[in-house]
Design a protein around this motif. Structure first.
Motif, PDB file in Angstrom:
ATOM      1  N   VAL B 150       0.863  -1.176   0.000  1.00 23.80           N
ATOM      2  CA  VAL B 150       0.000   0.000   0.000  1.00 23.80           C
ATOM      3  C   VAL B 150       0.904   1.231   0.000  1.00 23.80           C
ATOM      4  O   VAL B 150       1.918   1.253   0.691  1.00 23.80           O
ATOM      5  CB  VAL B 150      -0.884   0.020   1.273  1.00 23.80           C
ATOM      6  CG1 VAL B 150      -1.624   1.343   1.394  1.00 23.80           C
ATOM      7  CG2 VAL B 150      -1.856  -1.153   1.277  1.00 23.80           C
ATOM      8  N   GLY B 151       0.544   2.240  -0.773  1.00 23.85           N
ATOM      9  CA  GLY B 151       1.275   3.505  -0.732  1.00 23.85           C
ATOM     10  C   GLY B 151       2.410   3.559  -1.738  1.00 23.85           C
ATOM     11  O   GLY B 151       2.932   2.542  -2.179  1.00 23.85           O
ATOM     12  N   ASN B 152       2.766   4.781  -2.090  1.00 21.50           N
ATOM     13  CA  ASN B 152       3.806   5.008  -3.086  1.00 21.50           C
ATOM     14  C   ASN B 152       5.122   5.364  -2.406  1.00 21.50           C
ATOM     15  O   ASN B 152       5.123   6.047  -1.393  1.00 21.50           O
ATOM     16  CB  ASN B 152       3.410   6.177  -3.998  1.00 21.50           C
ATOM     17  CG  ASN B 152       2.405   5.741  -5.042  1.00 21.50           C
ATOM     18  OD1 ASN B 152       2.713   4.914  -5.899  1.00 21.50           O
ATOM     19  ND2 ASN B 152       1.198   6.282  -4.950  1.00 21.50           N
ATOM     20  N   PRO B 153       6.244   4.931  -2.981  1.00 15.42           N
ATOM     21  CA  PRO B 153       7.525   5.398  -2.470  1.00 15.42           C
ATOM     22  C   PRO B 153       7.685   6.889  -2.754  1.00 15.42           C
ATOM     23  O   PRO B 153       6.958   7.445  -3.583  1.00 15.42           O
ATOM     24  CB  PRO B 153       8.555   4.567  -3.243  1.00 15.42           C
ATOM     25  CG  PRO B 153       7.843   4.024  -4.410  1.00 15.42           C
ATOM     26  CD  PRO B 153       6.386   4.006  -4.097  1.00 15.42           C
ATOM     27  N   PRO B 154       8.604   7.553  -2.068  1.00 12.98           N
ATOM     28  CA  PRO B 154       8.777   8.993  -2.267  1.00 12.98           C
ATOM     29  C   PRO B 154       9.049   9.340  -3.730  1.00 12.98           C
ATOM     30  O   PRO B 154       9.654   8.560  -4.466  1.00 12.98           O
ATOM     31  CB  PRO B 154       9.992   9.315  -1.388  1.00 12.98           C
ATOM     32  CG  PRO B 154      10.036   8.222  -0.373  1.00 12.98           C
ATOM     33  CD  PRO B 154       9.502   7.008  -1.053  1.00 12.98           C
ATOM     34  N   GLU B 155       8.592  10.517  -4.119  1.00 14.59           N
ATOM     35  CA  GLU B 155       8.764  10.998  -5.496  1.00 14.59           C
ATOM     36  C   GLU B 155      10.233  10.973  -5.916  1.00 14.59           C
ATOM     37  O   GLU B 155      11.114  11.301  -5.119  1.00 14.59           O
ATOM     38  CB  GLU B 155       8.251  12.434  -5.608  1.00 14.59           C
ATOM     39  CG  GLU B 155       6.740  12.557  -5.670  1.00 14.59           C
ATOM     40  CD  GLU B 155       6.163  12.047  -6.976  1.00 14.59           C
ATOM     41  OE1 GLU B 155       6.746  12.335  -8.017  1.00 14.59           O
ATOM     42  OE2 GLU B 155       5.135  11.348  -6.922  1.00 14.59           O
ATOM     43  N   GLY B 156      10.451  10.590  -7.142  1.00 12.51           N
ATOM     44  CA  GLY B 156      11.785  10.711  -7.702  1.00 12.51           C
ATOM     45  C   GLY B 156      12.728   9.582  -7.377  1.00 12.51           C
ATOM     46  O   GLY B 156      13.869   9.573  -7.831  1.00 12.51           O
ATOM     47  N   MET B 157      12.276   8.609  -6.595  1.00 16.50           N
ATOM     48  CA  MET B 157      13.166   7.501  -6.262  1.00 16.50           C
ATOM     49  C   MET B 157      13.389   6.636  -7.509  1.00 16.50           C
ATOM     50  O   MET B 157      12.443   6.381  -8.253  1.00 16.50           O
ATOM     51  CB  MET B 157      12.564   6.633  -5.152  1.00 16.50           C
ATOM     52  CG  MET B 157      12.447   7.324  -3.813  1.00 16.50           C
ATOM     53  SD  MET B 157      14.043   7.791  -3.128  1.00 16.50           S
ATOM     54  CE  MET B 157      13.969   9.567  -3.298  1.00 16.50           C
ATOM     55  N   PRO B 158      14.606   6.183  -7.724  1.00  9.28           N
ATOM     56  CA  PRO B 158      14.859   5.408  -8.942  1.00  9.28           C
ATOM     57  C   PRO B 158      14.408   3.950  -8.853  1.00  9.28           C
ATOM     58  O   PRO B 158      14.510   3.222  -9.828  1.00  9.28           O
ATOM     59  CB  PRO B 158      16.381   5.489  -9.085  1.00  9.28           C
ATOM     60  CG  PRO B 158      16.895   5.716  -7.708  1.00  9.28           C
ATOM     61  CD  PRO B 158      15.836   6.473  -6.973  1.00  9.28           C
ATOM     62  N   LEU B 159      13.914   3.524  -7.697  1.00  9.29           N
ATOM     63  CA  LEU B 159      13.561   2.113  -7.547  1.00  9.29           C
ATOM     64  C   LEU B 159      12.205   1.819  -8.190  1.00  9.29           C
ATOM     65  O   LEU B 159      11.256   2.578  -8.038  1.00  9.29           O
ATOM     66  CB  LEU B 159      13.534   1.730  -6.067  1.00  9.29           C
ATOM     67  CG  LEU B 159      14.883   1.853  -5.364  1.00  9.29           C
ATOM     68  CD1 LEU B 159      14.749   1.552  -3.887  1.00  9.29           C
ATOM     69  CD2 LEU B 159      15.918   0.940  -5.988  1.00  9.29           C
ATOM     70  N   LYS B 160      12.145   0.684  -8.886  1.00 11.12           N
ATOM     71  CA  LYS B 160      10.918   0.303  -9.604  1.00 11.12           C
ATOM     72  C   LYS B 160       9.987  -0.426  -8.644  1.00 11.12           C
ATOM     73  O   LYS B 160       9.917  -1.652  -8.650  1.00 11.12           O
ATOM     74  CB  LYS B 160      11.262  -0.622 -10.767  1.00 11.12           C
ATOM     75  CG  LYS B 160      12.275  -0.070 -11.768  1.00 11.12           C
ATOM     76  CD  LYS B 160      12.524  -1.092 -12.870  1.00 11.12           C
ATOM     77  CE  LYS B 160      13.802  -0.822 -13.631  1.00 11.12           C
ATOM     78  NZ  LYS B 160      14.946  -1.584 -13.118  1.00 11.12           N
ATOM     79  N   VAL B 161       9.316   0.314  -7.807  1.00 12.38           N
ATOM     80  CA  VAL B 161       8.415  -0.325  -6.852  1.00 12.38           C
ATOM     81  C   VAL B 161       7.182   0.566  -6.701  1.00 12.38           C
ATOM     82  O   VAL B 161       7.284   1.778  -6.638  1.00 12.38           O
ATOM     83  CB  VAL B 161       9.137  -0.559  -5.502  1.00 12.38           C
ATOM     84  CG1 VAL B 161       9.598   0.754  -4.888  1.00 12.38           C
ATOM     85  CG2 VAL B 161       8.272  -1.311  -4.521  1.00 12.38           C
ATOM     86  N   GLY B 162       6.036  -0.068  -6.692  1.00  6.69           N
ATOM     87  CA  GLY B 162       4.800   0.692  -6.569  1.00  6.69           C
ATOM     88  C   GLY B 162       3.754  -0.120  -5.832  1.00  6.69           C
ATOM     89  O   GLY B 162       3.953  -1.310  -5.567  1.00  6.69           O
ATOM     90  N   PRO B 163       2.639   0.506  -5.473  1.00  2.09           N
ATOM     91  CA  PRO B 163       1.620  -0.194  -4.705  1.00  2.09           C
ATOM     92  C   PRO B 163       0.987  -1.342  -5.498  1.00  2.09           C
ATOM     93  O   PRO B 163       0.811  -1.237  -6.710  1.00  2.09           O
ATOM     94  CB  PRO B 163       0.594   0.893  -4.398  1.00  2.09           C
ATOM     95  CG  PRO B 163       0.820   1.937  -5.443  1.00  2.09           C
ATOM     96  CD  PRO B 163       2.279   1.898  -5.780  1.00  2.09           C
ATOM     97  N   ILE B 164       0.625  -2.411  -4.795  1.00  2.00           N
ATOM     98  CA  ILE B 164       0.021  -3.573  -5.458  1.00  2.00           C
ATOM     99  C   ILE B 164      -1.240  -4.037  -4.732  1.00  2.00           C
ATOM    100  O   ILE B 164      -1.717  -5.142  -4.963  1.00  2.00           O
ATOM    101  CB  ILE B 164       1.035  -4.743  -5.564  1.00  2.00           C
ATOM    102  CG1 ILE B 164       1.691  -5.030  -4.211  1.00  2.00           C
ATOM    103  CG2 ILE B 164       2.091  -4.449  -6.614  1.00  2.00           C
ATOM    104  CD1 ILE B 164       2.590  -6.263  -4.216  1.00  2.00           C
ATOM    105  N   VAL B 165      -1.771  -3.164  -3.869  1.00  2.00           N
ATOM    106  CA  VAL B 165      -2.955  -3.553  -3.104  1.00  2.00           C
ATOM    107  C   VAL B 165      -4.137  -3.859  -4.026  1.00  2.00           C
ATOM    108  O   VAL B 165      -5.020  -4.652  -3.674  1.00  2.00           O
ATOM    109  CB  VAL B 165      -3.307  -2.464  -2.062  1.00  2.00           C
ATOM    110  CG1 VAL B 165      -3.770  -1.180  -2.734  1.00  2.00           C
ATOM    111  CG2 VAL B 165      -4.325  -2.978  -1.058  1.00  2.00           C
ATOM    112  N   HIS B 166      -4.128  -3.270  -5.233  1.00  2.00           N
ATOM    113  CA  HIS B 166      -5.230  -3.519  -6.180  1.00  2.00           C
ATOM    114  C   HIS B 166      -5.264  -4.976  -6.656  1.00  2.00           C
ATOM    115  O   HIS B 166      -6.243  -5.427  -7.227  1.00  2.00           O
ATOM    116  CB  HIS B 166      -5.096  -2.598  -7.394  1.00  2.00           C
ATOM    117  CG  HIS B 166      -3.843  -2.807  -8.174  1.00  2.00           C
ATOM    118  ND1 HIS B 166      -2.618  -2.290  -7.785  1.00  2.00           N
ATOM    119  CD2 HIS B 166      -3.586  -3.500  -9.313  1.00  2.00           C
ATOM    120  CE1 HIS B 166      -1.685  -2.641  -8.649  1.00  2.00           C
ATOM    121  NE2 HIS B 166      -2.247  -3.379  -9.582  1.00  2.00           N
ATOM    122  N   LEU B 167      -4.186  -5.710  -6.399  1.00  2.56           N
ATOM    123  CA  LEU B 167      -4.144  -7.127  -6.792  1.00  2.56           C
ATOM    124  C   LEU B 167      -4.850  -8.031  -5.778  1.00  2.56           C
ATOM    125  O   LEU B 167      -5.006  -9.229  -6.024  1.00  2.56           O
ATOM    126  CB  LEU B 167      -2.692  -7.597  -6.946  1.00  2.56           C
ATOM    127  CG  LEU B 167      -1.832  -6.867  -7.979  1.00  2.56           C
ATOM    128  CD1 LEU B 167      -0.407  -7.415  -7.971  1.00  2.56           C
ATOM    129  CD2 LEU B 167      -2.446  -7.009  -9.375  1.00  2.56           C
TER     130      LEU B 167
END
Lengths: 83, 250
Positions: B150-167
């Motif tokens: 749940v939730g987004n990592p801080p703006e501008g971070m180069p890591l490819k990670v995002g919320p997946i709660v919709h799954l």
């Protein structure tokens, strides 16, 4: 926490690692768990050459206070340089 | 009771047909045993994660920990490998799912398998355990303090990670979640949001949040280690896997 807080910036310079000096391509700065320092979180800097493989890295892990002191020391030194 | 176990480095087919490194720990008795894919934390495929795999073997599970950093840093020390992967933006979700699928298939191919497989992951691996359980047919999944379900990592971070709660509606198996009340990634509010999503989808789950514990309370090598939370957490994990993974299988 695994903060994921990461900044990556290109740098020009050199660092001395386990196999001697190498040219740098990047500094990766992050605030997260250290691998070695005795603190839950540290300000970590990897001075790396991303084209030379994972071992082309000089790593430091600093407590927050130490990182702040380092930033101040760098600014002081750069501010005092002859122009 | 014969209690010998064996642990070794193996290579197995994973995402995209790539053959990657893994650490396999298993009992030496005939079984049958359930399988556990152990998903390592962000600091990498390290000694403490291999200890976790051996612990599962000692409790009667075939456990396989894939080296998720095999491709970027084969044969490198865990800290150098973790740094290289961080600099490269992290492990892509699609590749993670493929690697866990390969590990699960390998475990099911063992002659001692009961055809059941679950996942457990720590830190970034907690999120990845949930991701795998929403993407693959599994029998049980454990999420230990995974951030950014749940939730987004801080703006501008180069890591490819995002919320997946919709799954969440696609979650294929019961989920055990273990969290620290003092953690910020994930925060108690984010854990509550995930719990709400699980309820809305009528999923079977069991969440526990430990007071006095933050992130990485299972990690015996770090100051974040909290023995009481870790002891209770291990008990809950073994009970959960005992109900969903152990036994003769179908």
């Amino acid at each position: 926490m695994c903060t994921y807080l990461t900044e990556k910036t290109p740098v020009t310079g050199s660092a001395k690692g386990a196999d001697g000096w190498f040219a740098l391509s990047h500094a990766v700065v992050y605030y997260d768990h250290p691998a070695h320092a005795p603190a839950e979180h540290t300000l970590n800097i990897d001075f790396s050459n991303l084209g030379k493989g994972p071992a082309a890295r000089v790593a430091v892990e600093l407590t927050t206070e130490s990182a702040e002191a380092l930033v101040a020391a760098i600014r002081t030194t750069l501010g005092a340089r002859p122009l | 009771m014969y209690d010998a176990t064996m642990a070794e480095t193996i290579y197995f087919p994973a995402h995209g047909g790539d053959v990657i490194e893994g650490y396999l720990a298993r009992p030496m008795s005939p079984g049958p045993y359930g399988g556990v894919v152990v998903i390592h934390h962000m600091p990498g495929y390290d000694r403490s994660t291999k200890e976790i795999a051996r612990r599962f073997a000692s409790h009667g599970y075939n456990a396989l920990c894939p080296n998720l950093y095999s491709r970027e840093a084969p044969g490198q020390s865990p800290d150098d490998a973790a740094a290289a992967v961080r600099a490269a933006g992290g492990v892509p979700d699609e590749r993670l799912v493929g690697d866990v699928a390969g590990a699960a298939a390998f475990l099911k191919s063992l002659s001692t398998s009961n055809a059941k497989v679950g996942t457990i992951g720590y830190c970034s691996g907690g999120r990845q355990s949930f991701l795998a359980a929403c993407s693959l047919e599994l029998d049980a999944a454990v999420d230990c303090y995974g951030a950014f379900v749940v939730g987004n990592p801080p703006e501008g971070m180069p890591l490819k990670v995002g919320p997946i709660v919709h799954l969440t509606p696609q979650l294929s198996c019961p989920l055990l979640g273990l969290f620290g009340a003092e953690d910020s990634f994930p925060s108690p509010e984010q854990v509550a949001e995930l719990e709400q999503a699980l309820q809305q989808s009528s999923k079977t789950y069991d969440f526990h949040t430990y007071e006095g514990a933050g992130h990485a309370f299972f990690d015996v090598d770090r100051p974040s280690y909290r023995p009481e939370a870790a002891k209770d957490g291990w008990k809950r994990i073994l009970d959960f896997f005992g109900r969903h993974l152990a036994g003769q299988g179908s």
